[in-house]
Design an enzyme around this catalytic site. Structure first.
Site, PDB file in Angstrom:
ATOM      1  N   HIS A   1       1.066  -0.727   0.037  1.00  0.00           N
ATOM      2  CA  HIS A   1       0.336  -0.218   0.079  1.00  0.00           C
ATOM      3  C   HIS A   1       0.666   1.043   0.225  1.00  0.00           C
ATOM      4  CE1 HIS A   1      -2.942   2.974   2.168  1.00  0.00           C
ATOM      5  NE2 HIS A   1      -3.752   2.238   1.745  1.00  0.00           N
TER       6      HIS A   1
ATOM      7  N   ASP B   1       3.291  -4.722   8.415  1.00  0.00           N
ATOM      8  CA  ASP B   1       2.154  -3.891   7.830  1.00  0.00           C
ATOM      9  C   ASP B   1       0.475  -4.661   8.136  1.00  0.00           C
ATOM     10  OD1 ASP B   1      -0.252  -2.548   7.169  1.00  0.00           O
ATOM     11  OD2 ASP B   1      -0.079  -1.942   4.962  1.00  0.00           O
TER      12      ASP B   1
ATOM     13  N   GLN C   1      -4.862  -5.637   6.976  1.00  0.00           N
ATOM     14  CA  GLN C   1      -5.760  -5.836   6.750  1.00  0.00           C
ATOM     15  C   GLN C   1      -5.752  -7.313   7.188  1.00  0.00           C
ATOM     16  OE1 GLN C   1      -7.757  -5.430   4.073  1.00  0.00           O
ATOM     17  NE2 GLN C   1      -7.023  -3.887   3.431  1.00  0.00           N
TER      18      GLN C   1
ATOM     19  N   LYS D   1     -10.365  -0.987  10.500  1.00  0.00           N
ATOM     20  CA  LYS D   1     -10.624  -2.131  10.166  1.00  0.00           C
ATOM     21  C   LYS D   1     -10.794  -3.104  10.750  1.00  0.00           C
ATOM     22  CE  LYS D   1      -8.068  -0.078   6.401  1.00  0.00           C
ATOM     23  NZ  LYS D   1      -8.223  -0.301   4.769  1.00  0.00           N
TER      24      LYS D   1
ATOM     25  N   CYS E   1      -4.600   2.504  -4.222  1.00  0.00           N
ATOM     26  CA  CYS E   1      -3.508   2.569  -2.891  1.00  0.00           C
ATOM     27  C   CYS E   1      -2.328   2.428  -3.254  1.00  0.00           C
ATOM     28  CB  CYS E   1      -3.472   3.237  -1.466  1.00  0.00           C
ATOM     29  SG  CYS E   1      -4.571   5.045  -1.413  1.00  0.00           S
TER      30      CYS E   1
HETATM   31  N1  PMP Z   1      -1.613  -0.026   4.171  1.00  0.00           N
HETATM   32  C1  PMP Z   1      -2.586  -1.705   3.728  1.00  0.00           C
HETATM   33  C2  PMP Z   1      -2.407  -2.834   3.512  1.00  0.00           C
HETATM   34  C3  PMP Z   1      -3.943  -0.843   4.052  1.00  0.00           C
HETATM   35  O1  PMP Z   1      -4.538  -1.545   3.199  1.00  0.00           O
HETATM   36  C4  PMP Z   1      -4.069  -0.061   4.164  1.00  0.00           C
HETATM   37  C5  PMP Z   1      -5.704   0.652   4.512  1.00  0.00           C
HETATM   38  N2  PMP Z   1      -6.381   1.005   3.240  1.00  0.00           N
HETATM   39  C6  PMP Z   1      -3.594   1.771   4.866  1.00  0.00           C
HETATM   40  C7  PMP Z   1      -1.800   0.378   5.247  1.00  0.00           C
HETATM   41  C8  PMP Z   1      -3.430   2.365   5.286  1.00  0.00           C
HETATM   42  O2  PMP Z   1      -4.289   2.652   6.923  1.00  0.00           O
HETATM   43  P1  PMP Z   1      -4.747   3.506   7.277  1.00  0.00           P
HETATM   44  O3  PMP Z   1      -5.256   4.665   6.256  1.00  0.00           O
HETATM   45  O4  PMP Z   1      -5.902   3.220   7.912  1.00  0.00           O
HETATM   46  O5  PMP Z   1      -4.253   4.905   7.836  1.00  0.00           O
END
Ligand code: PMP
Length: 408
Positions: A124, A201, A204, A227, A365
Protein backbone atom coordinates in the site's frame (compact mmCIF):
# COMPACT_ATOMS: atom_id res chain seq x y z
CA UNK A 1 -13.58 -23.36 15.20
CA UNK A 2 -17.33 -23.12 15.85
CA UNK A 3 -19.54 -22.01 12.94
CA UNK A 4 -20.74 -18.42 13.12
CA UNK A 5 -24.37 -17.42 13.56
CA UNK A 6 -24.02 -14.73 10.91
CA UNK A 7 -27.68 -13.71 10.93
CA UNK A 8 -27.46 -12.96 14.65
CA UNK A 9 -24.14 -11.13 14.23
CA UNK A 10 -25.52 -8.96 11.42
CA UNK A 11 -28.14 -7.64 13.82
CA UNK A 12 -25.27 -6.03 15.78
CA UNK A 13 -24.49 -3.72 12.83
CA UNK A 14 -27.07 -0.94 12.31
CA UNK A 15 -25.73 0.09 8.88
CA UNK A 16 -26.33 -3.41 7.53
CA UNK A 17 -30.08 -2.81 7.90
CA UNK A 18 -29.95 0.03 5.37
CA UNK A 19 -31.20 0.00 1.84
CA UNK A 20 -29.23 1.65 -0.97
CA UNK A 21 -30.95 2.63 -4.20
CA UNK A 22 -33.93 0.54 -3.17
CA UNK A 23 -31.88 -2.60 -2.46
CA UNK A 24 -30.64 -4.03 0.82
CA UNK A 25 -27.06 -2.85 1.33
CA UNK A 26 -24.50 -5.50 0.33
CA UNK A 27 -21.34 -4.13 1.89
CA UNK A 28 -18.26 -5.59 0.20
CA UNK A 29 -15.76 -2.80 0.86
CA UNK A 30 -14.38 -4.17 4.10
CA UNK A 31 -10.73 -3.89 3.08
CA UNK A 32 -11.26 -0.11 2.92
CA UNK A 33 -13.08 0.06 6.24
CA UNK A 34 -15.48 -2.08 8.23
CA UNK A 35 -18.93 -1.29 9.62
CA UNK A 36 -19.35 -0.72 13.36
CA UNK A 37 -21.28 -2.87 15.83
CA UNK A 38 -23.77 -1.04 18.04
CA UNK A 39 -21.70 -1.82 21.17
CA UNK A 40 -18.84 0.32 19.83
CA UNK A 41 -21.14 3.23 18.95
CA UNK A 42 -22.84 2.96 22.36
CA UNK A 43 -19.55 2.83 24.23
CA UNK A 44 -18.31 6.02 22.57
CA UNK A 45 -21.66 7.74 23.13
CA UNK A 46 -21.58 6.78 26.78
CA UNK A 47 -18.07 8.15 27.14
CA UNK A 48 -19.11 11.48 25.63
CA UNK A 49 -22.44 11.68 27.51
CA UNK A 50 -21.42 10.51 30.96
CA UNK A 51 -17.69 10.02 31.36
CA UNK A 52 -15.96 12.60 29.20
CA UNK A 53 -12.65 13.95 30.42
CA UNK A 54 -9.02 14.03 29.39
CA UNK A 55 -6.48 11.34 30.22
CA UNK A 56 -3.27 11.32 32.26
CA UNK A 57 -3.15 15.01 33.10
CA UNK A 58 -5.63 15.47 35.90
CA UNK A 59 -6.28 13.90 39.24
CA UNK A 60 -10.06 14.41 39.36
CA UNK A 61 -12.34 11.39 39.24
CA UNK A 62 -13.51 11.66 35.63
CA UNK A 63 -9.97 11.95 34.39
CA UNK A 64 -8.81 9.02 36.48
CA UNK A 65 -11.65 6.88 35.07
CA UNK A 66 -10.98 8.01 31.50
CA UNK A 67 -7.31 7.16 31.94
CA UNK A 68 -8.26 3.73 33.25
CA UNK A 69 -10.55 3.02 30.27
CA UNK A 70 -7.93 4.35 27.83
CA UNK A 71 -5.20 2.18 29.34
CA UNK A 72 -7.54 -0.81 29.39
CA UNK A 73 -7.58 -0.71 25.57
CA UNK A 74 -3.79 -0.93 25.60
CA UNK A 75 -4.08 -4.18 27.56
CA UNK A 76 -6.78 -5.50 25.24
CA UNK A 77 -4.63 -4.79 22.18
CA UNK A 78 -1.63 -6.46 23.83
CA UNK A 79 -3.76 -9.57 24.48
CA UNK A 80 -5.19 -9.51 20.95
CA UNK A 81 -1.78 -9.70 19.30
CA UNK A 82 -0.01 -11.48 22.18
CA UNK A 83 2.38 -8.63 22.89
CA UNK A 84 4.54 -9.39 25.96
CA UNK A 85 3.79 -6.04 27.64
CA UNK A 86 1.13 -3.33 27.28
CA UNK A 87 3.82 -0.59 27.16
CA UNK A 88 4.82 -1.96 23.76
CA UNK A 89 1.48 -0.79 22.35
CA UNK A 90 1.49 2.79 21.01
CA UNK A 91 -1.74 4.54 20.02
CA UNK A 92 -1.48 6.27 16.64
CA UNK A 93 -4.00 7.70 14.19
CA UNK A 94 -3.83 4.59 12.04
CA UNK A 95 -1.56 2.33 10.04
CA UNK A 96 -0.25 5.28 8.04
CA UNK A 97 0.87 7.14 11.14
CA UNK A 98 2.37 4.00 12.66
CA UNK A 99 4.60 3.48 9.61
CA UNK A 100 5.55 7.16 9.51
CA UNK A 101 6.40 6.98 13.21
CA UNK A 102 8.85 4.14 12.58
CA UNK A 103 10.25 5.86 9.48
CA UNK A 104 11.04 8.89 11.66
CA UNK A 105 11.85 7.31 14.99
CA UNK A 106 13.89 4.40 13.68
CA UNK A 107 14.78 5.65 10.22
CA UNK A 108 16.20 9.04 11.15
CA UNK A 109 18.36 7.44 13.79
CA UNK A 110 19.53 4.19 12.21
CA UNK A 111 19.46 4.75 8.42
CA UNK A 112 22.26 6.59 6.66
CA UNK A 113 23.62 7.36 3.20
CA UNK A 114 23.97 4.25 1.04
CA UNK A 115 21.82 2.12 3.37
CA UNK A 116 18.86 0.14 2.06
CA UNK A 117 15.23 -0.41 3.04
CA UNK A 118 13.40 -3.42 1.59
CA UNK A 119 9.67 -3.32 0.87
CA UNK A 120 7.57 -5.46 -1.47
CA UNK A 121 5.90 -4.89 -4.82
CA UNK A 122 2.47 -5.39 -3.25
CA UNK A 123 2.66 -2.59 -0.69
CA UNK A 124 0.00 0.00 0.00
CA UNK A 125 1.25 3.56 -0.59
CA UNK A 126 1.34 3.92 3.22
CA UNK A 127 4.19 1.40 3.26
CA UNK A 128 6.01 2.91 0.28
CA UNK A 129 5.96 6.69 0.55
CA UNK A 130 7.31 7.09 4.13
CA UNK A 131 10.33 4.96 3.17
CA UNK A 132 10.86 6.91 -0.03
CA UNK A 133 10.79 10.15 1.95
CA UNK A 134 13.30 8.71 4.40
CA UNK A 135 15.57 7.46 1.59
CA UNK A 136 15.46 10.86 -0.10
CA UNK A 137 16.39 12.62 3.11
CA UNK A 138 19.22 10.23 3.97
CA UNK A 139 20.57 9.26 0.56
CA UNK A 140 19.44 5.68 1.22
CA UNK A 141 17.90 3.30 -1.33
CA UNK A 142 14.59 1.48 -1.60
CA UNK A 143 14.73 -2.17 -2.71
CA UNK A 144 11.59 -4.01 -3.77
CA UNK A 145 10.78 -7.72 -3.42
CA UNK A 146 9.16 -8.70 -6.74
CA UNK A 147 5.81 -10.46 -7.02
CA UNK A 148 4.90 -13.28 -9.42
CA UNK A 149 1.88 -13.57 -11.69
CA UNK A 150 -0.24 -15.16 -8.97
CA UNK A 151 0.52 -12.44 -6.44
CA UNK A 152 3.13 -14.24 -4.36
CA UNK A 153 6.39 -12.62 -3.30
CA UNK A 154 9.50 -14.17 -4.86
CA UNK A 155 11.53 -15.16 -1.82
CA UNK A 156 14.65 -16.18 -3.76
CA UNK A 157 14.85 -12.60 -5.01
CA UNK A 158 14.25 -11.31 -1.48
CA UNK A 159 17.17 -13.33 -0.13
CA UNK A 160 19.45 -11.70 -2.70
CA UNK A 161 18.20 -8.22 -1.70
CA UNK A 162 19.17 -8.74 1.94
CA UNK A 163 22.70 -7.36 2.34
CA UNK A 164 24.85 -5.78 5.01
CA UNK A 165 23.42 -2.43 3.85
CA UNK A 166 19.84 -3.44 4.67
CA UNK A 167 18.56 -1.49 7.68
CA UNK A 168 14.89 -2.51 7.69
CA UNK A 169 12.40 -4.75 5.92
CA UNK A 170 8.80 -3.42 5.75
CA UNK A 171 6.16 -5.77 4.32
CA UNK A 172 2.43 -6.18 4.35
CA UNK A 173 0.98 -9.21 6.13
CA UNK A 174 -1.94 -9.34 3.66
CA UNK A 175 -2.08 -7.39 0.40
CA UNK A 176 -5.08 -5.06 0.39
CA UNK A 177 -5.21 -5.12 -3.41
CA UNK A 178 -4.73 -8.86 -4.09
CA UNK A 179 -5.57 -10.60 -0.82
CA UNK A 180 -2.32 -12.60 -0.75
CA UNK A 181 -1.29 -13.69 2.73
CA UNK A 182 2.46 -13.18 2.62
CA UNK A 183 4.84 -15.62 4.35
CA UNK A 184 5.90 -13.01 6.91
CA UNK A 185 7.29 -15.66 9.32
CA UNK A 186 9.82 -16.69 6.66
CA UNK A 187 10.53 -13.08 5.64
CA UNK A 188 11.24 -12.20 9.28
CA UNK A 189 13.39 -15.29 9.85
CA UNK A 190 15.55 -14.49 6.83
CA UNK A 191 15.92 -10.82 7.86
CA UNK A 192 16.82 -11.71 11.44
CA UNK A 193 19.47 -14.11 10.19
CA UNK A 194 21.17 -10.95 8.86
CA UNK A 195 20.37 -8.92 11.99
CA UNK A 196 17.77 -6.80 10.17
CA UNK A 197 14.54 -5.72 11.93
CA UNK A 198 11.15 -6.15 10.24
CA UNK A 199 8.00 -4.02 10.26
CA UNK A 200 4.77 -5.80 9.31
CA UNK A 201 1.84 -3.78 7.96
CA UNK A 202 -1.03 -5.70 9.49
CA UNK A 203 -3.86 -3.39 8.37
CA UNK A 204 -5.58 -6.23 6.49
CA UNK A 205 -4.60 -9.06 8.84
CA UNK A 206 -5.53 -7.87 12.34
CA UNK A 207 -9.31 -7.87 11.61
CA UNK A 208 -9.33 -11.20 9.79
CA UNK A 209 -6.96 -13.72 11.40
CA UNK A 210 -5.26 -14.46 14.71
CA UNK A 211 -2.02 -12.47 14.98
CA UNK A 212 0.75 -13.40 17.42
CA UNK A 213 3.60 -10.91 17.35
CA UNK A 214 5.77 -13.15 19.54
CA UNK A 215 5.33 -16.17 17.28
CA UNK A 216 6.05 -13.97 14.25
CA UNK A 217 8.96 -12.36 16.10
CA UNK A 218 8.35 -9.14 14.14
CA UNK A 219 10.01 -5.99 15.43
CA UNK A 220 7.06 -3.73 14.59
CA UNK A 221 3.43 -4.47 13.77
CA UNK A 222 0.93 -1.80 12.70
CA UNK A 223 -2.82 -1.74 12.06
CA UNK A 224 -5.88 0.54 11.99
CA UNK A 225 -8.84 0.67 14.36
CA UNK A 226 -11.37 1.48 11.64
CA UNK A 227 -10.76 -1.82 9.81
CA UNK A 228 -11.07 -3.82 13.04
CA UNK A 229 -14.72 -2.79 13.63
CA UNK A 230 -13.60 0.20 15.70
CA UNK A 231 -13.66 3.95 15.07
CA UNK A 232 -11.56 6.01 12.67
CA UNK A 233 -8.75 8.15 14.03
CA UNK A 234 -7.02 5.45 16.07
CA UNK A 235 -4.46 2.84 15.17
CA UNK A 236 -1.83 0.66 16.76
CA UNK A 237 1.90 0.38 16.60
CA UNK A 238 3.42 -2.60 18.41
CA UNK A 239 7.18 -2.55 18.79
CA UNK A 240 9.82 -4.56 20.58
CA UNK A 241 10.65 -2.59 23.73
CA UNK A 242 14.38 -2.54 22.96
CA UNK A 243 13.71 -0.76 19.65
CA UNK A 244 11.05 1.61 20.97
CA UNK A 245 13.37 2.66 23.79
CA UNK A 246 16.23 3.40 21.42
CA UNK A 247 14.11 5.24 18.85
CA UNK A 248 13.66 8.99 18.52
CA UNK A 249 10.24 10.38 19.41
CA UNK A 250 7.99 11.22 16.47
CA UNK A 251 5.94 14.24 17.56
CA UNK A 252 7.09 16.53 20.36
CA UNK A 253 4.70 18.16 22.82
CA UNK A 254 2.71 17.59 25.97
CA UNK A 255 2.48 14.21 27.66
CA UNK A 256 5.58 12.76 25.98
CA UNK A 257 8.12 14.42 28.26
CA UNK A 258 9.72 13.76 31.61
CA UNK A 259 11.15 17.24 32.18
CA UNK A 260 11.36 20.31 29.94
CA UNK A 261 13.71 23.27 30.24
CA UNK A 262 14.64 25.62 27.42
CA UNK A 263 18.03 23.96 27.35
CA UNK A 264 16.96 20.32 27.24
CA UNK A 265 13.97 18.01 27.36
CA UNK A 266 14.00 14.44 28.57
CA UNK A 267 11.37 12.06 27.32
CA UNK A 268 8.80 9.97 29.11
CA UNK A 269 9.26 6.20 29.08
CA UNK A 270 7.44 4.18 26.40
CA UNK A 271 4.64 4.15 25.40
CA UNK A 272 4.10 7.81 26.37
CA UNK A 273 7.24 8.98 24.57
CA UNK A 274 5.32 8.36 21.34
CA UNK A 275 1.96 9.79 22.39
CA UNK A 276 2.34 13.57 22.28
CA UNK A 277 -0.72 15.72 22.82
CA UNK A 278 -4.29 14.88 23.78
CA UNK A 279 -5.05 11.56 22.09
CA UNK A 280 -8.24 10.30 20.45
CA UNK A 281 -9.63 9.25 23.83
CA UNK A 282 -13.16 8.23 22.84
CA UNK A 283 -11.81 6.39 19.82
CA UNK A 284 -9.24 4.47 21.85
CA UNK A 285 -11.96 3.44 24.30
CA UNK A 286 -14.26 2.48 21.39
CA UNK A 287 -11.46 0.42 19.90
CA UNK A 288 -11.23 -1.51 23.16
CA UNK A 289 -14.91 -2.43 22.85
CA UNK A 290 -14.39 -3.44 19.20
CA UNK A 291 -11.53 -5.73 20.18
CA UNK A 292 -13.60 -7.35 22.93
CA UNK A 293 -16.40 -7.82 20.39
CA UNK A 294 -14.08 -9.40 17.81
CA UNK A 295 -12.51 -11.69 20.39
CA UNK A 296 -15.93 -12.89 21.58
CA UNK A 297 -16.61 -14.09 18.04
CA UNK A 298 -13.07 -15.45 17.76
CA UNK A 299 -10.47 -14.70 15.13
CA UNK A 300 -10.12 -18.40 14.25
CA UNK A 301 -13.83 -18.65 13.56
CA UNK A 302 -13.78 -15.38 11.60
CA UNK A 303 -10.87 -16.57 9.43
CA UNK A 304 -12.51 -19.95 8.77
CA UNK A 305 -15.86 -18.42 7.82
CA UNK A 306 -14.31 -15.73 5.61
CA UNK A 307 -12.29 -18.41 3.85
CA UNK A 308 -15.55 -20.14 2.89
CA UNK A 309 -16.82 -16.82 1.51
CA UNK A 310 -13.61 -16.44 -0.49
CA UNK A 311 -13.96 -19.89 -2.02
CA UNK A 312 -17.61 -19.38 -2.88
CA UNK A 313 -17.01 -15.92 -4.38
CA UNK A 314 -13.97 -17.06 -6.37
CA UNK A 315 -15.93 -19.92 -7.87
CA UNK A 316 -18.92 -17.66 -8.62
CA UNK A 317 -16.84 -14.98 -10.33
CA UNK A 318 -14.71 -17.41 -12.33
CA UNK A 319 -17.92 -18.92 -13.73
CA UNK A 320 -18.73 -15.60 -15.42
CA UNK A 321 -17.17 -15.33 -18.92
CA UNK A 322 -15.00 -12.22 -19.27
CA UNK A 323 -14.18 -11.90 -15.55
CA UNK A 324 -10.50 -12.19 -14.65
CA UNK A 325 -9.27 -12.33 -11.05
CA UNK A 326 -5.99 -10.54 -10.32
CA UNK A 327 -4.27 -12.34 -7.46
CA UNK A 328 -4.64 -16.10 -7.40
CA UNK A 329 -2.16 -17.12 -4.71
CA UNK A 330 -3.03 -20.29 -2.79
CA UNK A 331 -2.92 -18.46 0.56
CA UNK A 332 -5.42 -15.62 0.37
CA UNK A 333 -7.62 -13.58 2.66
CA UNK A 334 -11.19 -12.80 1.58
CA UNK A 335 -10.32 -10.09 -0.94
CA UNK A 336 -11.01 -10.49 -4.67
CA UNK A 337 -9.65 -8.02 -7.21
CA UNK A 338 -11.08 -8.48 -10.66
CA UNK A 339 -11.34 -6.93 -14.09
CA UNK A 340 -13.87 -7.48 -16.85
CA UNK A 341 -12.88 -7.33 -20.52
CA UNK A 342 -14.04 -4.05 -22.05
CA UNK A 343 -15.58 -2.53 -18.90
CA UNK A 344 -13.76 0.02 -16.75
CA UNK A 345 -13.68 -0.87 -13.04
CA UNK A 346 -15.32 2.48 -12.20
CA UNK A 347 -18.28 1.55 -14.41
CA UNK A 348 -18.50 -1.82 -12.67
CA UNK A 349 -18.52 -0.02 -9.32
CA UNK A 350 -21.19 2.45 -10.45
CA UNK A 351 -23.50 -0.24 -11.83
CA UNK A 352 -23.10 -2.45 -8.77
CA UNK A 353 -23.96 0.55 -6.59
CA UNK A 354 -27.26 0.80 -8.46
CA UNK A 355 -27.97 -2.68 -7.06
CA UNK A 356 -26.99 -1.65 -3.53
CA UNK A 357 -23.63 -3.44 -3.72
CA UNK A 358 -20.67 -1.49 -2.33
CA UNK A 359 -17.30 -2.47 -3.75
CA UNK A 360 -14.12 -0.50 -4.35
CA UNK A 361 -12.94 0.43 -7.83
CA UNK A 362 -9.56 2.03 -8.31
CA UNK A 363 -5.86 1.49 -7.77
CA UNK A 364 -6.33 0.63 -4.06
CA UNK A 365 -3.44 2.93 -3.09
CA UNK A 366 -1.12 0.43 -4.79
CA UNK A 367 -0.27 2.02 -8.13
CA UNK A 368 3.05 0.17 -8.57
CA UNK A 369 1.18 -3.10 -8.13
CA UNK A 370 -1.45 -2.14 -10.72
CA UNK A 371 1.41 -1.37 -13.11
CA UNK A 372 2.89 -4.82 -12.42
CA UNK A 373 -0.31 -6.46 -13.68
CA UNK A 374 -0.77 -4.00 -16.53
CA UNK A 375 -4.09 -2.59 -15.30
CA UNK A 376 -4.84 1.00 -14.24
CA UNK A 377 -7.37 -0.17 -11.70
CA UNK A 378 -9.41 -3.17 -10.57
CA UNK A 379 -12.80 -3.75 -9.01
CA UNK A 380 -12.41 -5.22 -5.54
CA UNK A 381 -14.87 -7.12 -3.40
CA UNK A 382 -13.65 -7.63 0.16
CA UNK A 383 -15.51 -9.60 2.80
CA UNK A 384 -16.10 -9.60 6.53
CA UNK A 385 -17.63 -12.14 8.89
CA UNK A 386 -21.03 -10.42 8.55
CA UNK A 387 -21.28 -11.13 4.83
CA UNK A 388 -23.63 -13.86 3.62
CA UNK A 389 -23.47 -16.45 0.84
CA UNK A 390 -26.62 -14.80 -0.57
CA UNK A 391 -24.66 -11.54 -0.92
CA UNK A 392 -22.08 -13.32 -3.05
CA UNK A 393 -24.89 -14.55 -5.24
CA UNK A 394 -26.18 -10.96 -5.47
CA UNK A 395 -22.68 -9.84 -6.50
CA UNK A 396 -22.45 -12.52 -9.17
CA UNK A 397 -25.88 -11.68 -10.57
CA UNK A 398 -25.11 -7.93 -10.61
CA UNK A 399 -21.84 -8.55 -12.46
CA UNK A 400 -23.69 -10.63 -15.05
CA UNK A 401 -26.22 -7.83 -15.42
CA UNK A 402 -23.39 -5.29 -15.84
CA UNK A 403 -21.83 -7.37 -18.60
CA UNK A 404 -25.23 -7.71 -20.30
CA UNK A 405 -25.75 -3.91 -20.18
CA UNK A 406 -22.35 -3.31 -21.79
CA UNK A 407 -23.01 -5.94 -24.46
CA UNK A 408 -26.06 -3.98 -25.71
N1 PMP B 1 -1.76 -0.65 4.62
C1 PMP B 1 -2.71 -1.44 4.11
C2 PMP B 1 -2.35 -2.83 3.67
C3 PMP B 1 -4.01 -0.96 3.98
O1 PMP B 1 -4.95 -1.75 3.46
C4 PMP B 1 -4.31 0.35 4.42
C5 PMP B 1 -5.72 0.92 4.29
N2 PMP B 1 -6.31 0.73 3.02
C6 PMP B 1 -3.29 1.11 4.96
C7 PMP B 1 -2.03 0.58 5.05
C8 PMP B 1 -3.53 2.51 5.44
O2 PMP B 1 -4.36 2.49 6.57
P1 PMP B 1 -4.94 3.85 7.16
O3 PMP B 1 -5.53 4.59 5.99
O4 PMP B 1 -5.98 3.40 8.13
O5 PMP B 1 -3.81 4.57 7.80
Amino acid sequence: PPALDVTALRADFPTLRRTINGHPLVYLDNAATSQKPQVVIDRMNRFYTEEYSTVRRSIHLLSAKATQAYEQTRHLVAQLINAPEARQIIFTKGTTEGINLVAHGYGRKFVGAGDEIIISATEHHANIVPWQMLCEEKGAHLRVIPVDDRGELILEAYEKLLTDRTRLVAVGHISNALGTIHPVEEIIRLAHAQGVPVLVDGAQAAPHMPVDVQALDCDFYVFSGHKTYGPTGVGILYGKAAWLERMNPFLGGGDMIETVTFEKTTYAPIPHKFEAGTPAIAEVIGLGTAIEYMRRIGLEAIAAYEHQLLEQATERLLAIPGVRIIGTAPRKAAIISFVIDGIHPHDIGTLLDQEGIAIRAGHHCAQPLMARYGVPATARASFAFYNLPSEIEALGAAIEKTIAVFAL
